[in-house]
Design a protein around this motif. Structure first.
Motif, PDB file in Angstrom:
ATOM      1  N   ASP A 176       0.837  -1.205   0.000  1.00 16.38           N
ATOM      2  CA  ASP A 176       0.000   0.000   0.000  1.00 16.38           C
ATOM      3  C   ASP A 176       0.870   1.252   0.000  1.00 16.38           C
ATOM      4  N   ARG A 177       1.939   1.197   0.766  1.00 14.97           N
ATOM      5  CA  ARG A 177       2.860   2.343   0.850  1.00 14.97           C
ATOM      6  C   ARG A 177       3.618   2.521  -0.465  1.00 14.97           C
ATOM      7  N   TYR A 178       4.049   1.407  -1.064  1.00 17.28           N
ATOM      8  CA  TYR A 178       4.762   1.493  -2.345  1.00 17.28           C
ATOM      9  C   TYR A 178       3.845   2.068  -3.423  1.00 17.28           C
ATOM     10  N   SER A 179       2.582   1.647  -3.389  1.00 15.71           N
ATOM     11  CA  SER A 179       1.615   2.138  -4.370  1.00 15.71           C
ATOM     12  C   SER A 179       1.373   3.633  -4.196  1.00 15.71           C
ATOM     13  N   GLU A 180       1.292   4.064  -2.954  1.00 16.22           N
ATOM     14  CA  GLU A 180       1.099   5.493  -2.667  1.00 16.22           C
ATOM     15  C   GLU A 180       2.246   6.319  -3.237  1.00 16.22           C
ATOM     16  N   MET A 181       3.481   5.873  -2.987  1.00 15.78           N
ATOM     17  CA  MET A 181       4.638   6.610  -3.476  1.00 15.78           C
ATOM     18  C   MET A 181       4.779   6.497  -4.992  1.00 15.78           C
ATOM     19  N   SER A 182       4.376   5.361  -5.525  1.00 17.98           N
ATOM     20  CA  SER A 182       4.410   5.175  -6.980  1.00 17.98           C
ATOM     21  C   SER A 182       3.496   6.187  -7.663  1.00 17.98           C
ATOM     22  N   ASN A 183       2.317   6.373  -7.117  1.00 18.82           N
ATOM     23  CA  ASN A 183       1.368   7.331  -7.702  1.00 18.82           C
ATOM     24  C   ASN A 183       1.948   8.747  -7.701  1.00 18.82           C
ATOM     25  N   LYS A 184       2.647   9.100  -6.622  1.00 17.54           N
ATOM     26  CA  LYS A 184       3.248  10.433  -6.544  1.00 17.54           C
ATOM     27  C   LYS A 184       4.348  10.602  -7.596  1.00 17.54           C
ATOM     28  N   VAL A 185       5.183   9.575  -7.722  1.00 19.10           N
ATOM     29  CA  VAL A 185       6.290   9.641  -8.677  1.00 19.10           C
ATOM     30  C   VAL A 185       5.763   9.691 -10.112  1.00 19.10           C
ATOM     31  N   MET A 186       4.803   8.826 -10.421  1.00 16.06           N
ATOM     32  CA  MET A 186       4.258   8.782 -11.777  1.00 16.06           C
ATOM     33  C   MET A 186       3.559  10.084 -12.152  1.00 16.06           C
ATOM     34  N   SER A 187       2.922  10.727 -11.180  1.00 13.57           N
ATOM     35  CA  SER A 187       2.248  11.994 -11.469  1.00 13.57           C
ATOM     36  C   SER A 187       3.265  13.066 -11.848  1.00 13.57           C
ATOM     37  N   ILE A 188       4.454  12.984 -11.246  1.00 14.55           N
ATOM     38  CA  ILE A 188       5.521  13.934 -11.599  1.00 14.55           C
ATOM     39  C   ILE A 188       6.022  13.645 -13.010  1.00 14.55           C
ATOM     40  N   PHE A 189       6.249  12.376 -13.318  1.00  8.07           N
ATOM     41  CA  PHE A 189       6.727  12.015 -14.651  1.00  8.07           C
ATOM     42  C   PHE A 189       5.744  12.473 -15.725  1.00  8.07           C
ATOM     43  N   ARG A 190       4.436  12.382 -15.434  1.00 17.43           N
ATOM     44  CA  ARG A 190       3.426  12.734 -16.441  1.00 17.43           C
ATOM     45  C   ARG A 190       3.355  14.237 -16.689  1.00 17.43           C
ATOM     46  N   TYR A 192       5.909  15.814 -17.463  1.00 20.65           N
ATOM     47  CA  TYR A 192       6.883  15.938 -18.539  1.00 20.65           C
ATOM     48  C   TYR A 192       6.416  15.218 -19.808  1.00 20.65           C
ATOM     49  N   ASP A 193       5.578  14.213 -19.629  1.00 17.26           N
ATOM     50  CA  ASP A 193       4.999  13.501 -20.776  1.00 17.26           C
ATOM     51  C   ASP A 193       3.685  12.861 -20.338  1.00 17.26           C
ATOM     52  N   PRO A 194       2.545  13.506 -20.627  1.00 17.77           N
ATOM     53  CA  PRO A 194       1.237  12.989 -20.208  1.00 17.77           C
ATOM     54  C   PRO A 194       0.919  11.601 -20.775  1.00 17.77           C
ATOM     55  N   THR A 195       1.586  11.246 -21.863  1.00 23.02           N
ATOM     56  CA  THR A 195       1.313   9.950 -22.495  1.00 23.02           C
ATOM     57  C   THR A 195       2.442   8.950 -22.248  1.00 23.02           C
ATOM     58  N   MET A 196       3.198   9.154 -21.171  1.00 25.95           N
ATOM     59  CA  MET A 196       4.328   8.270 -20.867  1.00 25.95           C
ATOM     60  C   MET A 196       3.889   6.805 -20.848  1.00 25.95           C
ATOM     61  N   CYS A 197       4.832   5.937 -21.145  1.00 28.56           N
ATOM     62  CA  CYS A 197       4.579   4.493 -21.127  1.00 28.56           C
ATOM     63  C   CYS A 197       5.161   3.929 -19.833  1.00 28.56           C
ATOM     64  N   ALA A 198       4.293   3.584 -18.880  1.00 28.35           N
ATOM     65  CA  ALA A 198       4.754   3.006 -17.617  1.00 28.35           C
ATOM     66  C   ALA A 198       5.219   1.578 -17.855  1.00 28.35           C
ATOM     67  N   GLY A 200       6.118  -0.379 -15.119  1.00 28.01           N
ATOM     68  CA  GLY A 200       6.086  -0.943 -13.774  1.00 28.01           C
ATOM     69  C   GLY A 200       5.700   0.147 -12.804  1.00 28.01           C
ATOM     70  N   CYS A 201       5.741  -0.148 -11.521  1.00 27.23           N
ATOM     71  CA  CYS A 201       5.322   0.845 -10.527  1.00 27.23           C
ATOM     72  C   CYS A 201       6.355   1.943 -10.324  1.00 27.23           C
ATOM     73  N   ASP A 202       7.577   1.748 -10.822  1.00 27.66           N
ATOM     74  CA  ASP A 202       8.628   2.746 -10.585  1.00 27.66           C
ATOM     75  C   ASP A 202       9.471   3.009 -11.822  1.00 27.66           C
ATOM     76  N   GLU A 203       8.949   2.684 -12.971  1.00 29.67           N
ATOM     77  CA  GLU A 203       9.757   2.761 -14.192  1.00 29.67           C
ATOM     78  C   GLU A 203       8.887   3.155 -15.363  1.00 29.67           C
ATOM     79  N   GLY A 204       9.470   3.883 -16.315  1.00 28.47           N
ATOM     80  CA  GLY A 204       8.689   4.263 -17.478  1.00 28.47           C
ATOM     81  C   GLY A 204       9.535   4.887 -18.579  1.00 28.47           C
ATOM     82  N   TYR A 205       8.890   5.100 -19.735  1.00 31.76           N
ATOM     83  CA  TYR A 205       9.538   5.722 -20.889  1.00 31.76           C
ATOM     84  C   TYR A 205       8.791   7.013 -21.215  1.00 31.76           C
ATOM     85  N   LEU A 206       9.534   8.100 -21.286  1.00 29.12           N
ATOM     86  CA  LEU A 206       8.944   9.410 -21.513  1.00 29.12           C
ATOM     87  C   LEU A 206       9.498  10.042 -22.784  1.00 29.12           C
ATOM     88  N   ASN A 207       8.607  10.662 -23.537  1.00 30.17           N
ATOM     89  CA  ASN A 207       9.026  11.487 -24.670  1.00 30.17           C
ATOM     90  C   ASN A 207       9.008  12.933 -24.182  1.00 30.17           C
TER      91      ASN A 207
END
Length: 244
Positions: A176-190, A192-198, A200-207
């Motif tokens: 639950d804690r990892y998911s909470e922090m994952s959501n925060k991190v992914m929201s930051i990444f998005r 920079y790229d709203p259509t980023m390709c996740a 995993g819970c902590d990894e992704g590809y951004l244009n």
């Protein structure tokens, strides 16, 4: 650790070498691990010997070895009498043509949080920062850098990890804690790229091409900003695996 000259450990042969690599698992290139893992791999084999896991991996290794031998035999038969130099020239020409058509105008970033589960645990309990610990009971999900120095890594059975690092602290997972922090991190990444390709819970590809253009940033400046933003808002560290 067990001495490399210990006679009870497997004697290196071409077959046992491949089995040792298989027993070591797929995470042998994780950051923080020793470059030469020969001794670590032997200890893993020693601890695993006699288990169902060991016998299953031994069977798979034998099957793979036979399959490779068959493929090599088919390859040798297929290229018999073939002018390989001519084929190589044709392939080189095709590669050159494909390279000329590549779109190099886009900047793609691969982002990956640093030992994510372990970092979240340290965030919640700073006393873990300098200790060898792992997350996951039964099978390790991730390990701190202190634990990785001993060869402990994701996908490893806990009893094997304990053999490699007797002082290892094994923590239960807090998804639950990892998911909470994952959501925060992914929201930051998005941002920079709203259509980023996740990936995993902590990894992704951004244009980040458009973001860089709109904010007059180089790719390197954008990445540095992103990393700083992640740290400022989550106190977690991240690193970029590659820019292209």
């Amino acid at each position: 650790m067990t001495d490399m000259a210990d006679p009870s450990l497997p004697t290196p042969t071409p077959d046992s070498d491949s089995l040792l690599r298989r027993l070591a698992g797929p995470s042998v290139n994780k950051a923080g691990l020793a470059k030469d893992q020969t001794e670590i791999n032997r200890i893993i084999a020693e601890v695993s010997k006699g288990s169902k896991f060991y016998e299953n991996e031994k069977r798979k290794d034998k099957e793979l070895t036979l399959r490779i031998e068959r493929i090599l035999k088919l390859r040798d038969e297929a290229i018999k009498g073939v002018d390989l130099r001519k084929i190589e020239q044709q392939v080189d020409k095709m590669i050159t043509q494909l390279e000329a058509k590549r779109d190099l105008s886009q900047v793609i970033v691969h982002v990956d949080m640093d030992a994510f589960f372990a970092s979240v645990e340290v965030l919640d309990d700073p006393s873990l920062a300098s200790k060898p610990f792992a997350v996951g009971q039964g099978v390790i999900s991730t390990a701190s850098y202190e634990a990785r120095k001993f060869g402990v890594r994701s996908g490893m059975a806990t009893f094997v990890a304990k053999k490699l690092c007797p002082d290892l602290l094994v923590l239960p997972s807090h998804f639950d804690r990892y998911s909470e922090m994952s959501n925060k991190v992914m929201s930051i990444f998005r941002r920079y790229d709203p259509t980023m390709c996740a990936a995993g819970c902590d990894e992704g590809y951004l244009n980040i091409t458009r973001y860089c253009e709109e904010h007059n940033l180089s790719a390197e400046e954008c990445v540095a900003q992103m990393r700083q933003t992640v740290y400022d808002e989550t106190r977690l560290s991240s690193f970029v695996c590659g820019l292209s």
